[in-house]
Design a protein around this motif. Structure first.
Motif, short mmCIF file in Angstrom:
data_model
loop_
_atom_site.label_atom_id
_atom_site.label_comp_id
_atom_site.label_asym_id
_atom_site.label_seq_id
_atom_site.Cartn_x
_atom_site.Cartn_y
_atom_site.Cartn_z
N THR A 32 26.50 -30.20 34.18
CA THR A 32 27.39 -31.10 34.63
C THR A 32 28.78 -30.27 34.89
OG1 THR A 32 26.45 -32.85 33.28
CG2 THR A 32 28.47 -33.23 34.22
N ILE A 33 29.03 -30.58 36.27
CA ILE A 33 30.46 -30.05 36.64
C ILE A 33 31.28 -31.20 36.76
CG2 ILE A 33 29.90 -30.33 39.25
CD1 ILE A 33 31.47 -27.67 39.57
N SER A 34 32.76 -30.70 36.12
CA SER A 34 33.59 -31.82 36.24
C SER A 34 35.33 -31.07 36.10
CB SER A 34 33.63 -32.43 34.85
OG SER A 34 33.95 -31.56 33.56
N ARG A 35 36.21 -31.50 36.40
CA ARG A 35 37.37 -31.11 36.85
C ARG A 35 38.68 -31.97 36.12
NH1 ARG A 35 38.17 -29.71 42.85
NH2 ARG A 35 39.99 -29.24 42.17
N ASP A 36 39.43 -31.29 35.87
CA ASP A 36 40.84 -31.96 35.39
C ASP A 36 41.73 -31.41 36.09
OD1 ASP A 36 43.08 -32.86 34.21
OD2 ASP A 36 42.32 -32.78 32.11
N ASN A 37 42.45 -32.05 37.15
CA ASN A 37 43.41 -31.80 38.22
C ASN A 37 44.70 -31.42 37.34
OD1 ASN A 37 41.62 -31.18 40.17
ND2 ASN A 37 42.22 -33.20 41.30
N ALA A 38 44.95 -32.32 36.37
CA ALA A 38 46.13 -32.33 35.55
C ALA A 38 46.34 -30.87 34.81
CB ALA A 38 46.37 -33.36 34.80
N LYS A 39 45.19 -30.23 34.49
CA LYS A 39 44.97 -29.18 33.79
C LYS A 39 44.58 -28.00 34.66
CE LYS A 39 43.84 -31.31 29.33
NZ LYS A 39 43.05 -31.42 28.16
N ASN A 40 44.54 -28.26 35.86
CA ASN A 40 44.17 -27.29 36.73
C ASN A 40 42.82 -26.40 36.46
OD1 ASN A 40 46.34 -27.67 38.31
ND2 ASN A 40 47.58 -25.87 37.75
#
Length: 119
Positions: A67-75
């Motif tokens: 599973t790929i995910s991202r947290d744009n607040a944490k870059n």
């Protein structure tokens, strides 16, 4: 700059979570992806996620396990890898693309992190 981490040596069936921290640019402007290169093989696509995280795509070989995910607040972009198999052994690379997301075309690459899965 992209900095991948989280690789290691695990047994088959185990889980790992890779992280890729981005710096120097506006992270949310980029689609992100993970690729891998096994010894003696060409680099191959693993997963990609869109700029806002609303769309993903996976290689058939990892679908249902990764599973790929991202947290744009944490870059940061992540790759959660479950039910690992020996054939998942490879150096894993994160990459950034100006496209919304992509399985092929990337503009920036990070250094790799080694994942070794023992049988």
């Amino acid at each position: 700059q992209l900095q991948a981490s989280g690789g290691g040596l695990v047994q088959a069936g185990a889980s790992l979570r890779l992280s890729c921290a981005a710096s120097g640019r506006t992270f949310s402007n980029y689609g992100m992806g993970w690729f891998r290169q096994a010894p003696g093989k060409e680099r191959e696509f693993v997963a990609t996620i869109s700029r806002g995280g609303d769309s993903t795509n996976y290689a058939d070989s990892v679908k249902g396990r990764f599973t790929i995910s991202r947290d744009n607040a944490k870059n940061t972009v992540y790759l959660q890898m479950n039910s690992l198999k020996p054939e998942d052994t490879a150096v894993y690379y994160c990459a950034a693309t100006w496209r919304r997301y992509s399985s092929t075309s990337y503009d920036y690459w990070g250094q790799g992190t080694l994942v070794t899965v023992s049988s």
